[in-house]
Motif scaffolding. Structure first.
Motif, PDB file in Angstrom:
ATOM      1  N   SER A  71       0.831  -1.204   0.000  1.00  0.00           N
ATOM      2  CA  SER A  71       0.000   0.000   0.000  1.00  0.00           C
ATOM      3  C   SER A  71       0.865   1.253   0.000  1.00  0.00           C
ATOM      4  O   SER A  71       1.935   1.281   0.606  1.00  0.00           O
ATOM      5  N   ILE A  72       0.378   2.282  -0.687  1.00  0.00           N
ATOM      6  CA  ILE A  72       1.023   3.593  -0.742  1.00  0.00           C
ATOM      7  C   ILE A  72       0.017   4.630  -0.263  1.00  0.00           C
ATOM      8  O   ILE A  72      -1.154   4.585  -0.642  1.00  0.00           O
ATOM      9  N   ALA A  73       0.463   5.576   0.562  1.00  0.00           N
ATOM     10  CA  ALA A  73      -0.419   6.630   1.058  1.00  0.00           C
ATOM     11  C   ALA A  73      -0.324   7.867   0.180  1.00  0.00           C
ATOM     12  O   ALA A  73       0.776   8.272  -0.209  1.00  0.00           O
ATOM     13  N   LEU A  74      -1.465   8.436  -0.148  1.00  0.00           N
ATOM     14  CA  LEU A  74      -1.532   9.762  -0.756  1.00  0.00           C
ATOM     15  C   LEU A  74      -2.054  10.697   0.322  1.00  0.00           C
ATOM     16  O   LEU A  74      -3.211  10.600   0.734  1.00  0.00           O
ATOM     17  N   VAL A  75      -1.183  11.580   0.800  1.00  0.00           N
ATOM     18  CA  VAL A  75      -1.518  12.487   1.895  1.00  0.00           C
ATOM     19  C   VAL A  75      -1.858  13.853   1.305  1.00  0.00           C
ATOM     20  O   VAL A  75      -1.008  14.500   0.689  1.00  0.00           O
ATOM     21  N   VAL A  76      -3.095  14.297   1.488  1.00  0.00           N
ATOM     22  CA  VAL A  76      -3.556  15.576   0.957  1.00  0.00           C
ATOM     23  C   VAL A  76      -3.694  16.547   2.121  1.00  0.00           C
ATOM     24  O   VAL A  76      -4.511  16.336   3.027  1.00  0.00           O
ATOM     25  N   CYS A  77      -2.904  17.606   2.096  1.00  0.00           N
ATOM     26  CA  CYS A  77      -2.897  18.585   3.194  1.00  0.00           C
ATOM     27  C   CYS A  77      -3.917  19.685   2.917  1.00  0.00           C
ATOM     28  O   CYS A  77      -3.573  20.838   2.630  1.00  0.00           O
ATOM     29  N   GLU A  78      -5.182  19.318   2.964  1.00  0.00           N
ATOM     30  CA  GLU A  78      -6.278  20.251   2.732  1.00  0.00           C
ATOM     31  C   GLU A  78      -7.496  19.802   3.526  1.00  0.00           C
ATOM     32  O   GLU A  78      -7.599  18.639   3.929  1.00  0.00           O
ATOM     33  N   GLU A  79      -8.425  20.740   3.727  1.00  0.00           N
ATOM     34  CA  GLU A  79      -9.695  20.386   4.350  1.00  0.00           C
ATOM     35  C   GLU A  79     -10.449  19.437   3.415  1.00  0.00           C
ATOM     36  O   GLU A  79     -10.339  19.536   2.192  1.00  0.00           O
ATOM     37  N   VAL A  80     -11.235  18.529   3.984  1.00  0.00           N
ATOM     38  CA  VAL A  80     -11.922  17.511   3.192  1.00  0.00           C
ATOM     39  C   VAL A  80     -12.835  18.109   2.124  1.00  0.00           C
ATOM     40  O   VAL A  80     -12.822  17.645   0.975  1.00  0.00           O
ATOM     41  N   PRO A  81     -13.650  19.147   2.397  1.00  0.00           N
ATOM     42  CA  PRO A  81     -14.496  19.697   1.321  1.00  0.00           C
ATOM     43  C   PRO A  81     -13.693  20.175   0.115  1.00  0.00           C
ATOM     44  O   PRO A  81     -14.113  19.997  -1.029  1.00  0.00           O
ATOM     45  N   ARG A  82     -12.523  20.764   0.363  1.00  0.00           N
ATOM     46  CA  ARG A  82     -11.680  21.260  -0.723  1.00  0.00           C
ATOM     47  C   ARG A  82     -11.168  20.103  -1.582  1.00  0.00           C
ATOM     48  O   ARG A  82     -10.999  20.236  -2.796  1.00  0.00           O
ATOM     49  N   LEU A  83     -10.943  18.970  -0.959  1.00  0.00           N
ATOM     50  CA  LEU A  83     -10.457  17.795  -1.669  1.00  0.00           C
ATOM     51  C   LEU A  83     -11.404  17.392  -2.796  1.00  0.00           C
ATOM     52  O   LEU A  83     -10.972  16.944  -3.859  1.00  0.00           O
ATOM     53  N   PHE A  84     -12.715  17.575  -2.575  1.00  0.00           N
ATOM     54  CA  PHE A  84     -13.700  17.131  -3.550  1.00  0.00           C
ATOM     55  C   PHE A  84     -14.193  18.243  -4.470  1.00  0.00           C
ATOM     56  O   PHE A  84     -14.938  17.984  -5.408  1.00  0.00           O
ATOM     57  N   THR A  85     -13.805  19.491  -4.192  1.00  0.00           N
ATOM     58  CA  THR A  85     -14.243  20.596  -5.047  1.00  0.00           C
ATOM     59  C   THR A  85     -13.126  21.168  -5.906  1.00  0.00           C
ATOM     60  O   THR A  85     -13.398  21.813  -6.907  1.00  0.00           O
ATOM     61  N   ASP A  86     -11.877  20.952  -5.523  1.00  0.00           N
ATOM     62  CA  ASP A  86     -10.740  21.455  -6.299  1.00  0.00           C
ATOM     63  C   ASP A  86     -10.306  20.367  -7.279  1.00  0.00           C
ATOM     64  O   ASP A  86      -9.860  19.291  -6.858  1.00  0.00           O
ATOM     65  N   PRO A  87     -10.414  20.611  -8.595  1.00  0.00           N
ATOM     66  CA  PRO A  87     -10.083  19.568  -9.577  1.00  0.00           C
ATOM     67  C   PRO A  87      -8.628  19.131  -9.574  1.00  0.00           C
ATOM     68  O   PRO A  87      -8.299  18.092 -10.143  1.00  0.00           O
ATOM     69  N   TYR A  88      -7.752  19.895  -8.937  1.00  0.00           N
ATOM     70  CA  TYR A  88      -6.332  19.550  -8.927  1.00  0.00           C
ATOM     71  C   TYR A  88      -6.094  18.192  -8.278  1.00  0.00           C
ATOM     72  O   TYR A  88      -5.331  17.360  -8.806  1.00  0.00           O
TER      73      TYR A  88
END
Length: 343
Positions: A71-88
């Motif tokens: 397994s590999i972790a993808l760590v996103v340093c953002e608030e959860v709502p931003r994760l699903f609204t920012d296309p990046y």
């Protein structure tokens, strides 16, 4: 695509093998680990490149890990709502997922909100033997994620905020500074006299570098003015608000470089509300080349950064490090101006 990379270490890496063989790092890793889904021709190319380069598989980097988790972790340093609204973030994940699927590894998604309290559980999870390595994106400087001490390989998406520190941090980035210069120059070459920018957050290196690229272009043209710089958070609402503020204090603005496409979309909305026509009254250039940039009215001139490729390259570098190769330190991918109707 051409890249600018740090000086190569003397010992060949898995990435060097892949480049010499003319295959992706993921393919080279599949050959090395005995995965069956590789054509005989490519397997031969990789094995020949390993022999020619004198590549020796290193296991020292795995010495502190008792087992491979797959397994590999993808760590996103953002608030959860931003994760699903920012296309990046979905585009980064697409590039990561493509490479991991090819080698039969699982992706674990972790989010780190901008609070001190939440970082410790994530760091404890990463250091607890649950994953073989981590990819970190969305780093902010207000409270940078301290991963230097972790016992697993880590690769960053974007130059990390703490890159000036002594840790050997490996990252894949886009040429944010050069792309911002291209965007600003497009406006200047189009005859715009008062060119403003909606800069990104200054606790992220992408925001810092894109503002620097803008400043370099307008300074070279003899038109730098602090009053033409406003700030957003890369999101659409912030671009709308920043443009409204800008117009209220500088109604003479006739060109805007927004440091993200989403902020540019917000700028277009604010300009329309103010009765300004684009590009007749105000020309607008964004950054990212998101799909939405083709659908705006008018279609948005922007700067393309290869986001999916960044995700793939990050993953390839991480796979090589997990296999024992030393970190390449940095890879910077080219950006490209995409002209459309807004400027």
């Amino acid at each position: 695509m051409s890249t600018t990379e740090s000086p190569r270490l003397l010992r060949p890496t898995l990435a060097d093998v892949a480049r010499a063989a003319g295959v992706s790092t993921a393919t080279a890793s599949r050959v090395l680990n005995g995965f069956p889904r590789v054509s005989p021709q490519r397997r031969k190319q990789v094995e020949s490149a390993m022999l020619a380069l004198g590549y020796a598989r290193q296991r020292a980097a795995r010495a502190t890990t008792s087992r491979q988790t797959g397994s590999i972790a993808l760590v996103v340093c953002e608030e959860v709502p931003r994760l699903f609204t920012d296309p990046y973030f979905p585009r980064i994940a697409a590039g990561v997922g493509r490479e991991l699927t090819a080698v039969g590894l699982q992706l674990v998604l972790l989010t780190v909100p901008a609070t001190d309290d939440y970082q410790e559980p994530v760091l404890r999870y990463l250091d607890g033997g649950h994953v073989d390595g981590a990819l970190v994106v969305g780093m902010h400087g207000r409270r940078p994620l301290d991963v230097g001490w972790l016992g697993i390989p880590v690769v960053f998406g974007g130059r990390p905020v703490q890159a000036g520190r002594s840790e050997r941090l490996s990252y894949v980035d886009a040429d944010n500074q050069g792309g911002a210069r291209l965007a600003t120059q497009r406006l200047l070459d189009g005859g715009r006299q008062t060119v403003a920018t909606i800069a990104g957050p200054q606790d992220m290196t992408a925001g810092v570098d894109r503002l620097l690229g803008y400043r370099q272009a307008v300074t070279r043209a003899g038109r730098y003015d602090d009053g033409l710089v406003v700030f957003g958070d890369f999101g659409q609402a912030s671009g709308d608000y920043a443009t409204s503020r800008l117009l209220s204090r500088r109604p003479d603005v006739d060109g805007i470089f927004a440091a993200s496409d989403m902020m540019a979309v917000g700028a277009l909305r604010a300009l329309r509300r103010a009765g300004r026509k684009v590009p007749e009254d105000v020309a607008v250039v964004g950054f990212d080349d998101l799909p939405i940039s083709s659908w705006t009215d008018p279609p948005l001139t922007t700067v393309r950064q290869p986001v999916e490729e960044m995700g793939a390259r990050m993953t390839g570098e991480l796979l090589a490090m997990i296999d024992g190769s030393p970190p390449r330190r940095c890879t910077v991918l080219d950006t490209q101006l995409v002209p459309r109707k807004s400027a």
